[in-house]
Design a protein around this motif. Sequence first.
Motif, PDB file in Angstrom:
ATOM      1  N   ARG A 190      24.828  49.816  73.716  1.00 17.22           N
ATOM      2  CA  ARG A 190      25.662  51.170  73.605  1.00 17.22           C
ATOM      3  C   ARG A 190      26.207  51.617  75.104  1.00 17.22           C
ATOM      4  O   ARG A 190      27.203  51.925  75.158  1.00 17.22           O
ATOM      5  CB  ARG A 190      24.766  52.520  73.143  1.00 17.22           C
ATOM      6  CG  ARG A 190      24.512  52.232  71.743  1.00 17.22           C
ATOM      7  CD  ARG A 190      23.508  53.188  71.034  1.00 17.22           C
ATOM      8  NE  ARG A 190      23.686  54.599  71.354  1.00 17.22           N
ATOM      9  CZ  ARG A 190      22.911  55.549  71.254  1.00 17.22           C
ATOM     10  NH1 ARG A 190      21.334  55.242  71.082  1.00 17.22           N
ATOM     11  NH2 ARG A 190      23.305  56.886  71.627  1.00 17.22           N
ATOM     12  N   ARG A 191      25.576  51.296  75.920  1.00 20.96           N
ATOM     13  CA  ARG A 191      26.168  51.682  77.446  1.00 20.96           C
ATOM     14  C   ARG A 191      27.169  50.559  77.762  1.00 20.96           C
ATOM     15  O   ARG A 191      27.950  50.788  78.529  1.00 20.96           O
ATOM     16  CB  ARG A 191      24.956  51.333  78.217  1.00 20.96           C
ATOM     17  CG  ARG A 191      24.075  52.715  78.317  1.00 20.96           C
ATOM     18  CD  ARG A 191      22.602  52.384  79.513  1.00 20.96           C
ATOM     19  NE  ARG A 191      22.085  53.694  79.433  1.00 20.96           N
ATOM     20  CZ  ARG A 191      20.912  53.722  79.996  1.00 20.96           C
ATOM     21  NH1 ARG A 191      20.281  52.358  80.423  1.00 20.96           N
ATOM     22  NH2 ARG A 191      20.147  54.682  80.112  1.00 20.96           N
ATOM     23  N   GLU A 219      29.067  54.010  76.274  1.00 24.07           N
ATOM     24  CA  GLU A 219      28.410  55.268  75.924  1.00 24.07           C
ATOM     25  C   GLU A 219      27.599  55.799  77.044  1.00 24.07           C
ATOM     26  O   GLU A 219      26.709  54.846  77.881  1.00 24.07           O
ATOM     27  CB  GLU A 219      27.733  54.789  74.633  1.00 24.07           C
ATOM     28  CG  GLU A 219      28.001  56.114  73.581  1.00 24.07           C
ATOM     29  CD  GLU A 219      26.900  55.619  72.333  1.00 24.07           C
ATOM     30  OE1 GLU A 219      25.981  56.305  72.217  1.00 24.07           O
ATOM     31  OE2 GLU A 219      27.347  54.578  71.620  1.00 24.07           O
ATOM     32  N   SER A 220      26.928  57.061  77.252  1.00 20.96           N
ATOM     33  CA  SER A 220      26.202  57.343  78.070  1.00 20.96           C
ATOM     34  C   SER A 220      24.805  57.639  77.391  1.00 20.96           C
ATOM     35  O   SER A 220      24.762  58.471  76.275  1.00 20.96           O
ATOM     36  CB  SER A 220      26.599  58.627  78.771  1.00 20.96           C
ATOM     37  OG  SER A 220      25.377  59.374  79.510  1.00 20.96           O
ATOM     38  N   VAL A 221      23.591  56.780  77.757  1.00 19.77           N
ATOM     39  CA  VAL A 221      22.546  56.960  76.897  1.00 19.77           C
ATOM     40  C   VAL A 221      21.511  57.311  77.850  1.00 19.77           C
ATOM     41  O   VAL A 221      21.331  56.605  78.782  1.00 19.77           O
ATOM     42  CB  VAL A 221      22.183  55.657  75.983  1.00 19.77           C
ATOM     43  CG1 VAL A 221      21.046  55.917  75.039  1.00 19.77           C
ATOM     44  CG2 VAL A 221      23.458  55.227  75.393  1.00 19.77           C
TER      45      VAL A 221
END
Lengths: 300, 163
Positions: free
Chosen positions: A284-285, A289-291
């Motif tokens: 996801r990163r 995306e910011s996780v």
Amino acid sequence: MYAAPFSYFRAASLQEAVKLLQELGEDARVIAGGQSLIPLMKMRMARPAALIDINFIPGLGDIHNSKGELRFGALVRHADLEHSAAGVTVPILHDCAAGIADVQVRNQGTIGGSLAEADPSGDWGTALLALDTSVVCLGPEGERTVPLEEFIKDAYTTALTHEEIVTEVRVKAPPKGSGGAHLAFKRSAPVYPTASASVQLTLADHNTCKDARIVLGCVGLTAIRAKEAEAGLRGKPLDEKNIRTAVDAARAAADPQSDMRGSADYKRVLVGALVKRAIGIAARRARGESVDAGHEYAGR
Amino acid sequence: MNMPDAKKILVRVRVNGVAREAEVEPRTLLVEFLREHLNLTGTHIGCDTTYCGACTVILNGRTVKSCTLFAPMADGGEITTVEGLAKEGKLHPVQEAFAECHGLQCGYCTPGLLLSTMQLLKKYPKPTEAQIRKGIAGNTCRCTGYQNVFKSIRMAAAEMEKR
């Protein structure tokens, strides 16, 4: 508890620290943050005759970004890295720094000390192995740069000779389309994790895995690169089947010992779960995306 | 093995704004330096193993576990202990909040929790629940179960915002 008596030397420069190591001989040790060494000395598991304090060396706690390479001075405290720009650009570094022990220990413990200590349960040895990392060592003969794979030899054993000192940790910034995560499970904040996993993935077209690094922590005498697990993802789409293959291979690569943190079987299952979750977050990163991720423990 | 030379060395610090110094053996822990040499017994020794945080003090603007620092490592430093929180006989809002919300029972962990709270609120004046939990994760209380500690921290944050 009192440590055994020792004589205390304060180094004003790295060169002076090396000179002191030469003069004082094998019973002398370097102290940085002291968050591992002091407890060991209080329990009399370590009894150095002399300590060389490097905490007063100017500039040794600086972070530099030099042409795609992050350079961390040996005295960079975990908390410095936790709140640094480097942790924002390379989230796996933030995951690791922000989860080590607790606020007080992070304020004092250092990245250089952690690597030089080479505790099998330490976090930096695991997280940094998922990136291209090298360790700069200074000795009487001058400086040498050792890849992290070669720096950590065994539990509590590094490539440092007695007269050498870690001066800097260099990390190559991952390419575009790359994302990573360091996850660890611990019973409470101040303790070492029961198991940890670091994953760094580089994706093409948001799904094909161009490159993968998968590292297991606390489940062997050193951090373990699960190379078969990496091969299970490299060049392949990041789908459920391939992830399962990688997780199975990672679990097989673990070599845990039963101790007060859990049985070997439990740790093997745990590390597999952490790898699976880390792959998901890293992907996801990598897609931008910011996780939020890091250490998991009761109360967090 | 070389016989260690345990010669004493001079450690100079500023504690709660006052210059203090003492000659100590290098192996003297910061917490012992404060308690035994400077007679500031507000800082407690709990587990003595870098776990419980009862010995937490602020050194150069950052909390540290003073049982895990040799006193010479703090030389030249600026230290705040629990004795430095109240001003002119008036408790600090963080102390008031802990008293008000029953954030303590036996009080053993309290000096450490107060200083961790000071650091937390300096960084996050309006902390989230997660920030509160993570901020005091290095402080162990065996009486309260933490709920009243969380309440105290929330109250302290609200009070300090008003001032």
